[in-house]
Design a protein around this motif. Sequence first.
Motif, PDB file in Angstrom:
ATOM      1  N   SER A 199      -7.619   8.104 -15.073  1.00 44.51           N
ATOM      2  CA  SER A 199      -8.640   8.368 -13.429  1.00 44.51           C
ATOM      3  C   SER A 199      -7.414   6.783 -12.545  1.00 44.51           C
ATOM      4  O   SER A 199      -7.410   7.237 -11.294  1.00 44.51           O
ATOM      5  CB  SER A 199      -9.340   6.966 -13.298  1.00 44.51           C
ATOM      6  N   PHE A 200      -6.669   6.624 -13.574  1.00 43.47           N
ATOM      7  CA  PHE A 200      -5.500   5.353 -12.915  1.00 43.47           C
ATOM      8  C   PHE A 200      -4.090   5.530 -13.231  1.00 43.47           C
ATOM      9  O   PHE A 200      -3.053   4.459 -13.046  1.00 43.47           O
ATOM     10  CB  PHE A 200      -6.004   4.351 -12.430  1.00 43.47           C
ATOM     11  N   ILE A 239      -4.256   6.830  -2.943  1.00 46.50           N
ATOM     12  CA  ILE A 239      -4.957   5.844  -2.757  1.00 46.50           C
ATOM     13  C   ILE A 239      -6.342   5.499  -3.577  1.00 46.50           C
ATOM     14  O   ILE A 239      -6.774   4.636  -3.717  1.00 46.50           O
ATOM     15  CB  ILE A 239      -5.305   5.837  -0.806  1.00 46.50           C
ATOM     16  N   ARG A 240      -7.050   6.404  -4.354  1.00 49.08           N
ATOM     17  CA  ARG A 240      -7.690   6.376  -4.622  1.00 49.08           C
ATOM     18  C   ARG A 240      -7.575   5.509  -6.012  1.00 49.08           C
ATOM     19  O   ARG A 240      -8.772   4.534  -7.300  1.00 49.08           O
ATOM     20  CB  ARG A 240      -8.877   7.250  -4.574  1.00 49.08           C
ATOM     21  N   MET A 241      -6.116   6.177  -7.300  1.00 49.55           N
ATOM     22  CA  MET A 241      -5.803   5.942  -8.008  1.00 49.55           C
ATOM     23  C   MET A 241      -5.573   4.876  -7.547  1.00 49.55           C
ATOM     24  O   MET A 241      -5.527   4.183  -9.081  1.00 49.55           O
ATOM     25  CB  MET A 241      -4.915   7.190  -8.196  1.00 49.55           C
ATOM     26  N   GLN A 242      -4.466   4.459  -6.487  1.00 45.68           N
ATOM     27  CA  GLN A 242      -3.792   2.698  -6.051  1.00 45.68           C
ATOM     28  C   GLN A 242      -5.033   2.147  -6.455  1.00 45.68           C
ATOM     29  O   GLN A 242      -4.811   0.158  -7.100  1.00 45.68           O
ATOM     30  CB  GLN A 242      -3.707   3.183  -5.220  1.00 45.68           C
ATOM     31  N   ARG A 243      -5.743   1.999  -5.533  1.00 43.15           N
ATOM     32  CA  ARG A 243      -6.801   1.533  -5.482  1.00 43.15           C
ATOM     33  C   ARG A 243      -8.089   0.858  -6.917  1.00 43.15           C
ATOM     34  O   ARG A 243      -8.031  -0.535  -7.927  1.00 43.15           O
ATOM     35  CB  ARG A 243      -8.681   1.719  -5.007  1.00 43.15           C
ATOM     36  N   SER A 257       0.544  -0.923  -0.177  1.00 47.64           N
ATOM     37  CA  SER A 257       0.066   0.196   0.099  1.00 47.64           C
ATOM     38  C   SER A 257       1.104   1.228  -0.132  1.00 47.64           C
ATOM     39  O   SER A 257       1.951   1.306   0.034  1.00 47.64           O
ATOM     40  CB  SER A 257      -0.899   0.296   1.139  1.00 47.64           C
ATOM     41  N   ALA A 258       0.556   2.060  -0.515  1.00 46.30           N
ATOM     42  CA  ALA A 258       0.766   3.676   0.205  1.00 46.30           C
ATOM     43  C   ALA A 258       1.840   4.229   1.207  1.00 46.30           C
ATOM     44  O   ALA A 258       2.961   4.002   0.871  1.00 46.30           O
ATOM     45  CB  ALA A 258      -0.033   4.918  -0.340  1.00 46.30           C
ATOM     46  N   SER A 259       1.724   3.459   2.411  1.00 42.21           N
ATOM     47  CA  SER A 259       2.722   4.138   3.100  1.00 42.21           C
ATOM     48  C   SER A 259       3.673   2.884   3.343  1.00 42.21           C
ATOM     49  O   SER A 259       4.657   3.163   4.048  1.00 42.21           O
ATOM     50  CB  SER A 259       1.465   3.345   4.007  1.00 42.21           C
ATOM     51  N   HIS A 260       3.672   2.176   2.666  1.00 35.25           N
ATOM     52  CA  HIS A 260       4.746   1.409   2.621  1.00 35.25           C
ATOM     53  C   HIS A 260       5.583   1.123   1.126  1.00 35.25           C
ATOM     54  O   HIS A 260       6.177   0.956   1.069  1.00 35.25           O
ATOM     55  CB  HIS A 260       5.077  -0.077   2.620  1.00 35.25           C
ATOM     56  N   ARG A 261       5.283   3.156   0.990  1.00 35.87           N
ATOM     57  CA  ARG A 261       6.500   2.748  -0.736  1.00 35.87           C
ATOM     58  C   ARG A 261       6.829   4.228  -0.363  1.00 35.87           C
ATOM     59  O   ARG A 261       5.991   5.510  -0.805  1.00 35.87           O
ATOM     60  CB  ARG A 261       5.439   3.294  -2.024  1.00 35.87           C
ATOM     61  N   PRO A 262       8.218   4.088  -0.223  1.00 36.36           N
ATOM     62  CA  PRO A 262       9.046   5.235   0.341  1.00 36.36           C
ATOM     63  C   PRO A 262       9.455   6.579  -0.747  1.00 36.36           C
ATOM     64  O   PRO A 262       9.472   7.377  -0.281  1.00 36.36           O
ATOM     65  CB  PRO A 262      10.223   4.624   0.985  1.00 36.36           C
ATOM     66  N   ALA A 307       4.128  -1.948 -13.799  1.00 41.58           N
ATOM     67  CA  ALA A 307       3.553  -0.662 -13.276  1.00 41.58           C
ATOM     68  C   ALA A 307       2.148  -1.285 -12.180  1.00 41.58           C
ATOM     69  O   ALA A 307       2.019  -0.969 -11.206  1.00 41.58           O
ATOM     70  CB  ALA A 307       3.498   0.724 -13.658  1.00 41.58           C
ATOM     71  N   LEU A 308       1.118  -1.247 -13.585  1.00 43.31           N
ATOM     72  CA  LEU A 308      -0.390  -2.117 -13.194  1.00 43.31           C
ATOM     73  C   LEU A 308      -0.171  -2.878 -12.514  1.00 43.31           C
ATOM     74  O   LEU A 308      -0.968  -3.401 -10.972  1.00 43.31           O
ATOM     75  CB  LEU A 308      -1.391  -2.094 -14.095  1.00 43.31           C
ATOM     76  N   TYR A 309       0.632  -4.807 -12.562  1.00 40.65           N
ATOM     77  CA  TYR A 309       0.532  -5.156 -11.777  1.00 40.65           C
ATOM     78  C   TYR A 309       1.205  -5.013 -10.557  1.00 40.65           C
ATOM     79  O   TYR A 309       0.930  -5.608  -9.132  1.00 40.65           O
ATOM     80  CB  TYR A 309       2.557  -6.400 -12.969  1.00 40.65           C
ATOM     81  N   LEU A 310       2.511  -4.364 -10.499  1.00 38.89           N
ATOM     82  CA  LEU A 310       2.825  -3.934  -9.349  1.00 38.89           C
ATOM     83  C   LEU A 310       2.343  -3.072  -8.235  1.00 38.89           C
ATOM     84  O   LEU A 310       2.723  -2.392  -7.410  1.00 38.89           O
ATOM     85  CB  LEU A 310       4.857  -3.878  -8.737  1.00 38.89           C
ATOM     86  N   GLU A 311       1.163  -2.528  -9.036  1.00 42.90           N
ATOM     87  CA  GLU A 311       0.120  -1.919  -8.250  1.00 42.90           C
ATOM     88  C   GLU A 311       1.002  -0.210  -7.959  1.00 42.90           C
ATOM     89  O   GLU A 311       0.747   0.200  -7.224  1.00 42.90           O
ATOM     90  CB  GLU A 311      -0.241  -2.244  -6.743  1.00 42.90           C
ATOM     91  N   CYS A 312       1.557   0.125  -9.000  1.00 48.61           N
ATOM     92  CA  CYS A 312       2.063   1.574  -9.030  1.00 48.61           C
ATOM     93  C   CYS A 312       1.836   2.303 -10.402  1.00 48.61           C
ATOM     94  O   CYS A 312       1.514   1.618 -10.824  1.00 48.61           O
ATOM     95  CB  CYS A 312       4.127   1.230  -9.225  1.00 48.61           C
ATOM     96  N   VAL A 313       1.485   3.641  -9.540  1.00 48.47           N
ATOM     97  CA  VAL A 313       0.232   4.357 -10.136  1.00 48.47           C
ATOM     98  C   VAL A 313       1.209   4.678 -12.160  1.00 48.47           C
ATOM     99  O   VAL A 313       2.458   5.848 -11.127  1.00 48.47           O
ATOM    100  CB  VAL A 313      -0.152   5.795 -10.059  1.00 48.47           C
ATOM    101  N   PRO A 314       1.448   4.251 -12.651  1.00 53.66           N
ATOM    102  CA  PRO A 314       1.830   4.300 -13.939  1.00 53.66           C
ATOM    103  C   PRO A 314       1.727   6.399 -14.586  1.00 53.66           C
ATOM    104  O   PRO A 314       0.558   6.983 -13.695  1.00 53.66           O
ATOM    105  CB  PRO A 314       1.281   4.079 -15.056  1.00 53.66           C
ATOM    106  N   VAL A 315       3.218   7.065 -14.320  1.00 51.11           N
ATOM    107  CA  VAL A 315       2.885   8.661 -14.939  1.00 51.11           C
ATOM    108  C   VAL A 315       3.599   8.363 -16.471  1.00 51.11           C
ATOM    109  O   VAL A 315       4.712   7.659 -16.536  1.00 51.11           O
ATOM    110  CB  VAL A 315       3.893   9.112 -14.433  1.00 51.11           C
ATOM    111  N   THR A 316       2.516   8.078 -17.263  1.00 54.29           N
ATOM    112  CA  THR A 316       2.843   8.363 -18.893  1.00 54.29           C
ATOM    113  C   THR A 316       3.043   9.688 -19.237  1.00 54.29           C
ATOM    114  O   THR A 316       2.560  10.576 -19.123  1.00 54.29           O
ATOM    115  CB  THR A 316       1.646   7.752 -19.499  1.00 54.29           C
TER     116      THR A 316
END
Length: 546
Positions: free
Chosen positions: A475-476, A501-505, A378-383, A449-458
């Motif tokens: 939206s994501f 958090i919404r985007m990651q969901r 989750s986001a809090s574990h992504r420094p 990125a989608l697989y590893l649940e990291c929000v892509p910046v294109t």
Amino acid sequence: MKKPSSLSSSSHLSSLPCLHGNLCTREAIFCMLLSLLLISFAFLAVDSRNGNSVSWFSLESPLLNPRVRASGDGVLFSRSDSIKPGGKNSRKERLVELHRSELDSRDSVENSSHGSSISLPPVAAPSTAPMPDPTLFNNSLMNDTISLPETRDSGRRDIKLKKIELGLARARAAIRAVIQNKSSLANLPDMDYVPIGPVYRNAYTFHRSYVEMEKKFKVYIYKEGEPPIFHDGPCKSIYSSEGRFIHSMEIDDKFQTRDPELAHVYFLPFSVVKMVKLIYVPNSHDMGPLRRTISDYIDVIATKYPYWNRSAGADHFMLSCHDWGPYVSSGHPHLFSNSIRVLCNANTSEGFNPSKDVSLPEINLKTDSIASTIGGPSASHRPILAFFAGGDHGPIRPLLLKHWKNKDNDIQVYEYLRKGVSYYDMMRKSKYCICPSGYEVASPRIVEALYLECVPVTIGDNYVLPFSDVLNWKSFSVPVSKEDIPNLKAILMSISPRQYIRMQRRVKIAQRHFMVNSPPKRYDVFHMILHSIWLRRLNVQVGPRD
Ligand SMILES: *[C@@H]1O[C@H](CO)[C@@H](O)[C@H](O)[C@H]1NC(C)=O
Ligand SMILES: *[C@@H]1O[C@H](CO)[C@@H](O)[C@H](O)[C@H]1NC(C)=O
Ligand SMILES: *[C@@H]1O[C@H](CO)[C@@H](O)[C@H](O)[C@H]1NC(C)=O
Ligand SMILES: *[C@@H]1O[C@H](CO)[C@@H](O)[C@H](O)[C@H]1NC(C)=O
Ligand SMILES: *[C@@H]1O[C@H](CO)[C@@H](O)[C@H](O)[C@H]1NC(C)=O
């Protein structure tokens, strides 16, 4: 010694799914036989140089004329996107591997070249839909069907075609009704998944369209052509989308029809990756042989069957993940301008037309299972705020590296990762994963990125994102223009933690549509590709309008 054509009886080759990337591990004995045959034909080929014209897809396919040739040269692929986790598996190196034990078909291709250009049917090219923006599920687009002239074929065939078109008209009407009637959003029942929420441009319309596809859509695969150039493709590597689709389509019995009269679309089952490997002469910079292979193939199916001529190719599709896919597709003008081209290299500046063509996701598969690359914290574990590692090439990356390499601990941008640092771990530790275009618009990073649940910046111009007629990418993911690269940190910092958090969901929801399954599952990447083709077919009407 057997004739080369004996190999063409090995049609079961084509039905092998990508479950086992390497044929040899699965069918060791068959493989040994194959190698023996290849070696013998390598000798044969020396004598058969002045043979008659040779075609890669005729029954006499002499796959085997080519000499076995070792080439360690990957330079041709230097116009490529590459990931450099520790500089280990750059695409260039992977391609060098691909090139080992390469077959060089120079002789056969030279012999087969039709000097003259093919004559095309006197059919008006379908009108070009004024659709620069891929806003599908759009009333005007749904109406924008293309009428083609009456076919000269038998009445029975016309009746069948009319039935097919009637079915499509009903599907269009059902989808249109959902668009028009936003108040009546009665959920369709669904056995396992109901698309819902802001991940979709219009979840209800998508659902209706998907269900219509499941009820009706039929694909005919032309049987002509021999593996490995036809009915085969890479199951691993950065180009795996090519082989995975071809194999899944070949073993599918829900959407595939063996009766071409019942088909909505016709698949030209060639692999550009295999062509490059087997037909292209390294360093020749001559793509003529590849383009001729395709125009010869279309000649064959257009002569043998009525379907190509009757629509001028508009209800036919090809698929390629290779960088050269778009260029090779220009080997036949109607393939380029009328057919549905399913391409990873979805560059609108190179003729990619979002209302006709389909953007194919680039998925870098290293093993048979994607399981180990799915999921992340989750986001809090992504420094780390944002991360990128990759080669300095193409129009975007030099800017990104210039502005951010070694500049800021929050924006970790590398050309090469340090030895021992895991690329995937870095992505798992980052909130945002930067996915700039390289030489080519597509990058496997987006799906990673989608697989590893990291929000892509294109970051990239001219790129049509995969499934963007259905998915609401904004939206994501975070689209950033080339000009905004210096403001990257400010842009990302301005996204609130709640919004993140919404985007990651939503990333986790979108993930489903990029999953590679064998056999395929509903709503996964195979079905999303099919659905994209279904939508393009809905835009075309073959035969006369009543
Ligand atoms: C449909 O597409 C046309 C042309 O791109 C555009 O002008 C129109 O606003 C779109 N309509 C909807 C409902 O999105
Ligand atoms: C689309 O077709 C329907 C029925 O044929 C018609 O009522 C509607 O006005 C058309 N829409 C557009 C945008 O042309
Ligand atoms: C729109 O919704 C209403 C109420 O749910 C329904 O009665 C009507 O038939 C719908 N119209 C279309 C075109 O689907
Ligand atoms: C399709 O058109 C080509 C070129 O005009 C022609 O050679 C071919 O015979 C046609 N095919 C059929 C099945 O009529
Ligand atoms: C897309 O196509 C244009 C025109 O050929 C080219 O200049 C550009 O480099 C290509 N790739 C990208 C990533 O934009």
